[in-house]
Each structure stands twice: as C-alpha cells, then as structure tokens.
Design an enzyme around this catalytic site. Structure first.
Site, PDB file in Angstrom:
ATOM      1  CB  SER A 161      -0.860   0.032   1.247  1.00 37.79           C
ATOM      2  OG  SER A 161      -1.123  -1.265   1.662  1.00 37.79           O
ATOM      3  CB  CYS A 162       1.527   3.864  -2.452  1.00 39.38           C
ATOM      4  SG  CYS A 162       1.228   2.795  -3.811  1.00 39.38           S
TER       5      CYS A 162
END
Lengths: 411, 102
Positions: free
Chosen positions: B100-101
């Site tokens: 998840s950026c």
C-alpha cells in the site's frame, strides 16, 4: 520564446515556479502557472483547525503572493490537456501551447466514491478534515460535543499525508483530556491496512502509542457503505462499527482534469517514472507532488524533495541532456502525538522509518521515531518554514533531497 | 525460510508469502488455502489466475482494482477470501503482498 506551463498553484506548483524562475529566463522562456483558485491553503493546518489550535487565518494566504515576478499567473479553470498537440485548453476558450508541461494539480477527497458517505449525516455527524470546509465544520461540532463514540477512519489507500488520521486520533485524545471529558469519549481507529501504518517499525511504535492512549484499532476494514440511519460503517465482509462522530478520510483522487484528458489511471493519478518524475506517456510532461502515481507519500515534504531533483531534470531536458534517475522517494514527516509531543520519521522507497537522530547523525537535535517536545516544536515551526522557506524553493539547510542513511539505526 | 509441499521445496518470507513466483504450483496454492481454512473452487481459481496475470504484467494490485476488473466484485471477493481478501488471495496465488503506497 518557449513556453513552460505549470498546472496548479499549490505547494508543488508554486515551488517549481520559484525554482525554475532562476533558470529559465525571458526572453528565451516564459513560465506560466495556471490555477483557478484565489487562496493557497497550508493543508497540514487542517489537522489543527478542529481542535482550535490554528485559526483559519493561520492557514490561508493568497496564491499570488508566492508566485515570483516574471512568472505569468493565469486564474482560469483548465478544461483539458491535449498532450499530442502540446496544448492546454482553458474553460474560457483560450488555447495555450507549451514546450514543457509540469502537472502539479494535486489530489483531493472524493466522498462520493463511498455509498452513504455524503448522506443526511454529512457534516452533522460524518466529517472529513482533508478539506477546509470539513475541518471547520468538525471544529464547530467538537466545541460543544458531549462525548460518545468517535471513529477515525481511512477509506482506502493511497491518501495524502498517511499519518494525519493517526495524528487526528492522538490529538483528539489530548483534546478531550484537556476538556476533562476523556472518560466520556471512546476513540476507535479504523484502517484498511493490517496495522496502524504501512511500514513495520513505525507500525510497532505507533500501535504502542495507540494502546497507551486507549485508542482501539480496527484493522483490515474495507468500507462498503455508511449507514446514516443506524450511524454505522459497514465493510464488505459485513463487519459494522457504530459511531456518534465519524471522522473519515474519504477516497483520495487526482484531478478530474486527468480523466478528461486521458492522462490518469483509475484514480486520476498520472503514471510517472518514479526516479526521473517524467510522465510515462509523454516526454515533455513532468509530474510532481500528489498528482503522480509514484509509490511515495503524498506529502509536502516529498514535493519539496522532488522539486529540487525535477528542477535539474527539466534543465537537462531543455538542454537535450539525459535525465537523472535520482528521486528516491524521500519523505520526512512530523507526527503529532498529543500533549505537546511529536515523532519524526524520515524514509524513502527502500528504507522504512527507523529510530535515530536527525538531521545530524548522532546529535539530532531531532529524534527519529521517538516522542519528544523538540519534535513538536519542529512541527509548529514548520508552518513558518512552509510560508517563508519551502514555497520559495529555498533549500532547507542540512536536509538533502535524497535520504541520508547515516544517523539511522537499521538492523 | 524454506517450506516444502509434496516434496517440492520453496521459500517464503516471514509473513508466509512466496519469495519467488516461479516456485509456485497449484498444490502449494491449495496448501496455503487450507491453512486459511479455504477450499478452492473453480471460482477461487479464476480470481487467483487473474491476480497472477496482473502480477506478471506488473500491475499494482488493490481491492479497488480487483473490484473493477470484471472478474469478481468486491462483495464476492470477500465471500471467497474472508477477512482480508487481497492479502489472503495473493498469498495463495504466490504473488507478493500488495504494497500500500504511502
């Protein structure tokens, strides 16, 4: 004369205008920046507004006072970009050709992406604090709220400033303690991630703080809808969490202009080379700040580090030189933890936040991943730095654009 | 660390994700699924094949993307792989846990 156009007069666009103004000069170059808005908001201030720590005056100035003389500021809505013909179309019908285009149109909340979020309870018991209006409405609500279930919630990643919802939970704990009503408020932190944060070491430290402050965490929660009748959030697996006040971070999306122009991905972010900041589809389009799809934090500090590297790459590009693959995803964020303390984290694409000292290895004065008053002073001082140093594109002494590994305790 | 199923050796990280997709086979997928109390049906396999193809084309996976893929909607994705569907399904598929950026 050649044209360089910057779309967006926020943090990233303003910094680029100030950087490039020193290098690309009349009569060879005309730099134009386009933004329909009048006001420049210090967005980190939205976190403090609900708790009456900042006033609206602290966080609002005008866009034009930060745009250097010699840069042409156009206040018009942008209709679309025709990247094949190198032109920007404005809503008033004007057509602006460019040689180089910089996209700095940012990201914003899209509460309409979640069923029921903007229902009958919107800004009555369902709030956001990622917009000025939302943050102000929440302040007015909290001023005379008598307690109950406060749910702090993230809809989906990526979001701007991924630590802000945690900071909100910590500040809420502190706020209600000072109002002598902490025992009347139950705080729950709800996240689609499997822990408090995306990086392991920081997650450990932050979960410890949540526990210490009696904030309950509900992880792996992918929201399906908000029920305005029963005042619950419901996830796709059928889990329900009741609230009296829901403070949500809605889905974040890039500007709809990217959709209209066929330049964005499914969240309207522009596919961008994460090391050079050049757009993947068009060589003469560069992207910085929240508008890009690079796997770095959507944060002002990232835009600041990007701006230093992008300036070099724009100059390389206009001189026909190869681009430097230099951007490492460097981010540097203060995390308010309440009671006059804060944490500091410094990390990049490959190195997660760890403990250590910053910016001077072994000396500090700031400590990484540890609560301290000095870090809190840093966070408050940052507003002054933002208006007076950062936006002007001035290099912050001792803090390099790429992350330094010294002073950090990697295993 | 090393693991082995039906005589075939493979390496997983500390969270149990395969470190090399080339080591994956259907038996390994079934064994990981069993560990998560999931019996794989043809519908599960459609989703798993989709995730593997996305991984091969280097597309970053997210729940949103899966929901819009036309392969499965989010509701069904949850029904097939309860609790944390993307994490469970990628583990079974032998592809890395989606980052998840931030």
């Amino acid at each position: 004369m050649k044209n360089l156009i910057i779309l967006g007069g926020g943090t990233a666009g303003t910094m680029m205008a100030n950087h490039l103004n020193h290098h690309l000069k009349n009569p060879d170059w005309l730099i134009t920046i386009i933004d329909e808005k009048e006001e420049h908001h210090y967005q980190p201030g939205y976190l403090f507004l609900p708790f009456d720590i900042y006033t609206p005056e602290d966080i609002i100035k005008t866009i034009d006072e930060f745009i250097p003389k010699g840069v042409n500021l156009i206040r018009q809505k942008i209709d679309s970009i025709d990247a094949n013909r190198n032109m920007v179309m404005l809503q008033n019908g004007a057509v602006m050709p460019y040689d180089v285009l910089i996209v700095a149109t940012g990201a914003k909340i899209a509460p309409e992406e979640t069923e029921g979020m903007q229902g009958s309870e919107w800004q009555k018991s369902v709030f956001d604090f990622y917009s000025f209006e939302g943050s102000l409405a929440l302040r007015n609500k909290l001023r005379d709220w008598e307690g109950g279930k406060l749910v702090v919630h993230i809809t989906e990643m990526p979001i701007k400033c991924p630590v802000a919802p945690l900071e909100f939970a910590f500040l809420a704990d502190s706020f209600f303690k000072h109002k002598h009503m902490r025992d009347k408020v139950e705080i729950t932190y709800v996240t689609p991630l499997s822990g408090a944060f995306t990086k392991p070491k920081a997650t450990e430290a932050l979960e410890h703080l949540l526990e210490e402050k009696h904030i309950k965490i509900e992880s792996d929660f992918a929201i399906e809808r908000v029920d305005n009748e029963t005042k619950e959030i419901i996830d796709y697996g059928g889990r329900t969490i009741p609230f009296d006040i829901l403070v949500t971070v809605p889905t974040n999306k890039g500007d709809a202009l990217m959709e209209r122009s066929g330049l964005g991905d499914d969240l309207n972010y522009v596919p961008t080379n994460k090391a050079t900041l050049q757009s993947v589809a068009h060589q003469n389009i560069f992207v910085l700040g929240d508008a890009s799809n690079i796997p770095a934090s959507k944060a002002g500090s990232v835009a600041h580090f990007e701006a230093e590297i992008l300036t070099e790459n724009i100059l390389n590009f206009v001189h026909g030189l190869p681009l430097k693959e230099e951007f490492d995803g460097h981010a540097n964020c203060f995390i308010e933890t309440g009671n006059g303390k804060a944490l500091l984290i410094d990390f990049n694409y490959t190195h997660e936040p760890v403990e250590g000292t910053f910016p001077f290895p072994g000396l500090g004065p700031l400590r990484l991943l540890k609560e301290s008053r000095m870090n809190h002073m840093g966070k408050l001082a940052f507003r002054w730095i933002y208006w007076n140093v950062l936006l002007k594109g001035t290099h912050i002494p001792f803090v390099s654009a790429t992350m330094s590994e010294s002073g950090k305790h990697y295993q | 660390m090393n693991a082995s199923i039906a005589g075939k050796e493979f390496t997983v990280n500390e969270e149990g994700y395969l470190t090399d997709f080339n080591q994956w086979n259907e038996q390994i997928g079934e064994s990981i699924a069993a560990g998560a109390n999931i019996t794989l049906t043809p519908r599960h396999w459609e989703v798993i094949k989709y995730l593997q193809n996305e991984h091969k084309s280097q597309v970053a996976l997210s729940i949103r993307r899966v929901g819009k893929s036309g392969v499965v909607d989010i509701k069904e994705f949850y029904a097939l792989f309860p609790n944390a569907p993307l994490k469970t399904a990628t583990k079974i598929a032998g592809v890395p846990k989606p980052a998840s950026c931030i």
